[in-house]
Design a protein around this motif. Structure first.
Motif, PDB file in Angstrom:
ATOM      1  N   GLN A   1       9.962  -0.560  -1.797  1.00 40.36           N
ATOM      2  CA  GLN A   1      10.077  -0.521  -0.334  1.00 40.36           C
ATOM      3  C   GLN A   1       9.998  -1.933   0.251  1.00 40.36           C
ATOM      4  N   LEU A   2       9.063  -2.740  -0.253  1.00 37.70           N
ATOM      5  CA  LEU A   2       8.879  -4.093   0.273  1.00 37.70           C
ATOM      6  C   LEU A   2      10.086  -4.972  -0.048  1.00 37.70           C
ATOM      7  N   THR A   3      10.571  -4.909  -1.263  1.00 31.89           N
ATOM      8  CA  THR A   3      11.719  -5.747  -1.622  1.00 31.89           C
ATOM      9  C   THR A   3      12.977  -5.284  -0.902  1.00 31.89           C
ATOM     10  N   GLU A   4      13.100  -3.977  -0.673  1.00 35.72           N
ATOM     11  CA  GLU A   4      14.242  -3.459   0.095  1.00 35.72           C
ATOM     12  C   GLU A   4      14.213  -3.988   1.531  1.00 35.72           C
ATOM     13  N   ALA A   5      13.004  -4.260   2.037  1.00 32.22           N
ATOM     14  CA  ALA A   5      12.844  -4.810   3.387  1.00 32.22           C
ATOM     15  C   ALA A   5      13.084  -6.320   3.411  1.00 32.22           C
ATOM     16  N   GLY A   6      13.427  -6.896   2.249  1.00 36.39           N
ATOM     17  CA  GLY A   6      13.728  -8.329   2.192  1.00 36.39           C
ATOM     18  C   GLY A   6      12.515  -9.216   1.969  1.00 36.39           C
ATOM     19  N   GLU A   7      11.402  -8.625   1.585  1.00 37.87           N
ATOM     20  CA  GLU A   7      10.171  -9.383   1.335  1.00 37.87           C
ATOM     21  C   GLU A   7       9.922  -9.499  -0.167  1.00 37.87           C
ATOM     22  N   GLN A   8       9.121 -10.473  -0.551  1.00 35.07           N
ATOM     23  CA  GLN A   8       8.784 -10.665  -1.959  1.00 35.07           C
ATOM     24  C   GLN A   8       7.521  -9.886  -2.314  1.00 35.07           C
TER      25      GLN A   8
ATOM     26  N   THR B   1       4.638 -10.406  -4.323  1.00 32.75           N
ATOM     27  CA  THR B   1       3.926 -11.469  -5.030  1.00 32.75           C
ATOM     28  C   THR B   1       2.695 -10.901  -5.741  1.00 32.75           C
ATOM     29  N   GLY B   2       2.094 -11.726  -6.567  1.00 28.62           N
ATOM     30  CA  GLY B   2       0.876 -11.322  -7.266  1.00 28.62           C
ATOM     31  C   GLY B   2      -0.247 -10.982  -6.299  1.00 28.62           C
ATOM     32  N   MET B   3      -0.382 -11.779  -5.240  1.00 27.43           N
ATOM     33  CA  MET B   3      -1.450 -11.515  -4.271  1.00 27.43           C
ATOM     34  C   MET B   3      -1.168 -10.227  -3.498  1.00 27.43           C
ATOM     35  N   ARG B   4       0.071 -10.011  -3.131  1.00 29.23           N
ATOM     36  CA  ARG B   4       0.417  -8.771  -2.420  1.00 29.23           C
ATOM     37  C   ARG B   4       0.153  -7.563  -3.315  1.00 29.23           C
ATOM     38  N   GLU B   5       0.489  -7.688  -4.580  1.00 29.30           N
ATOM     39  CA  GLU B   5       0.213  -6.587  -5.516  1.00 29.30           C
ATOM     40  C   GLU B   5      -1.292  -6.352  -5.634  1.00 29.30           C
ATOM     41  N   ALA B   6      -2.064  -7.420  -5.731  1.00 32.21           N
ATOM     42  CA  ALA B   6      -3.514  -7.277  -5.850  1.00 32.21           C
ATOM     43  C   ALA B   6      -4.113  -6.610  -4.612  1.00 32.21           C
ATOM     44  N   VAL B   7      -3.634  -6.990  -3.437  1.00 34.32           N
ATOM     45  CA  VAL B   7      -4.121  -6.383  -2.193  1.00 34.32           C
ATOM     46  C   VAL B   7      -3.711  -4.916  -2.142  1.00 34.32           C
ATOM     47  N   PHE B   8      -2.466  -4.617  -2.522  1.00 36.58           N
ATOM     48  CA  PHE B   8      -2.028  -3.227  -2.494  1.00 36.58           C
ATOM     49  C   PHE B   8      -2.835  -2.384  -3.482  1.00 36.58           C
TER      50      PHE B   8
ATOM     51  N   PHE C   1       2.210  -5.052   5.289  1.00 35.35           N
ATOM     52  CA  PHE C   1       2.256  -3.711   4.703  1.00 35.35           C
ATOM     53  C   PHE C   1       2.445  -2.640   5.772  1.00 35.35           C
ATOM     54  N   VAL C   2       1.780  -2.788   6.908  1.00 34.97           N
ATOM     55  CA  VAL C   2       1.936  -1.811   7.990  1.00 34.97           C
ATOM     56  C   VAL C   2       3.367  -1.867   8.528  1.00 34.97           C
ATOM     57  N   THR C   3       3.870  -3.077   8.753  1.00 36.63           N
ATOM     58  CA  THR C   3       5.236  -3.255   9.256  1.00 36.63           C
ATOM     59  C   THR C   3       6.262  -2.687   8.277  1.00 36.63           C
ATOM     60  N   SER C   4       5.985  -2.802   6.992  1.00 37.23           N
ATOM     61  CA  SER C   4       6.915  -2.351   5.954  1.00 37.23           C
ATOM     62  C   SER C   4       6.652  -0.910   5.517  1.00 37.23           C
ATOM     63  N   ASN C   5       5.695  -0.238   6.154  1.00 36.68           N
ATOM     64  CA  ASN C   5       5.381   1.169   5.890  1.00 36.68           C
ATOM     65  C   ASN C   5       4.697   1.404   4.547  1.00 36.68           C
TER      66      ASN C   5
END
Length: 153
Positions: A21-28, A30-37, A76-80
Motif C-alpha cells: 500500500q505504501l509503495t503504491e502511494a509512491g512512498e518508500q 524503509t527499515g525504520m518505517r517497517e520497524a515502526v509498523f 501511515f495515517v495518510t496512506s491508510n
C-alpha cells in the motif's frame, strides 16, 4: 448495519499488505518505517507514539525519538496503514490497508480495548450532514466510549 467486506491481514501478511500500500502511494518502505509498523501492529490496543518509540528502541538497541515516530505515523495515517484514535492520541494498525473507509471506534473505558467497526450507512450519514451544513468533510472519525463485552461480563 451496512458494512463492506475486506480481507483482514495479520503478521507477515499484514506487513506485506502495508508495504504494498505504501509503495503504491509512491512512498518508500524503509527499515525504520517497517520497524515502526511492526511495533504498532504488535500492540493489542491503541498505542501512543511514545509507546511505539519505546518498543522500537528496545528492538533496535538504540534510542528512537518520538518525533521521528510521529512523522512516520502521520504518513501511515495518510496512506491508510494506521488509524488515529483521536480521544486517546493513539494509533492502531489498519488490518485492511487496501480498503479506504471512515473510522468508527468502540473504546472501552475500563480496559482500554478499542475495536474498529465499519458501517458505511452511518459514515455516509455523517458525511451528508456535514455537507448539508456547508462543510466539506475530509475524514470523519466517530468514537463511542463505553464498556466492552469482556468488561460487562
Amino acid at each position: 448495519m451496512a458494512t463492506h467486506q475486506h480481507h483482514l491481514h495479520a503478521g507477515d501478511d499484514l506487513r506485506s499488505a502495508a508495504k504494498a500500500q505504501l509503495t503504491e502511494a509512491g512512498e518508500q518502505w524503509t527499515g525504520m518505517r517497517e520497524a515502526v509498523f511492526d511495533a504498532l501492529a504488535g500492540f493489542d490496543r491503541p498505542a501512543s507514539a511514545y509507546d511505539i518509540a519505546e518498543a522500537v528502541s528496545k528492538a533496535q538497541g538504540r534510542r528512537v525519538a518520538a518525533n521521528s515516530v510521529y512523522r512516520i505515523l502521520d504518513l501511515f495515517v495518510t496512506s491508510n496503514l494506521a488509524m488515529r484514535v483521536e480521544s486517546a492520541n493513539a494509533y492502531v494498525a489498519n488490518a485492511h490497508p487496501g480498503c479506504l473507509h471512515d473510522c468508527i471506534f468502540l473504546i472501552c473505558d475500563k480496559c482500554g480495548q478499542t475495536k474498529h467497526i465499519d458501517d458505511d450507512h452511518l459514515a455516509d450519514g455523517v458525511r451528508a450532514a456535514a455537507e448539508k451544513s456547508g462543510f466539506a468533510p475530509t475524514r470523519p472519525v466517530i468514537e463511542v466510549r463505553g464498556t466492552c463485552e469482556s468488561c460487562t461480563a
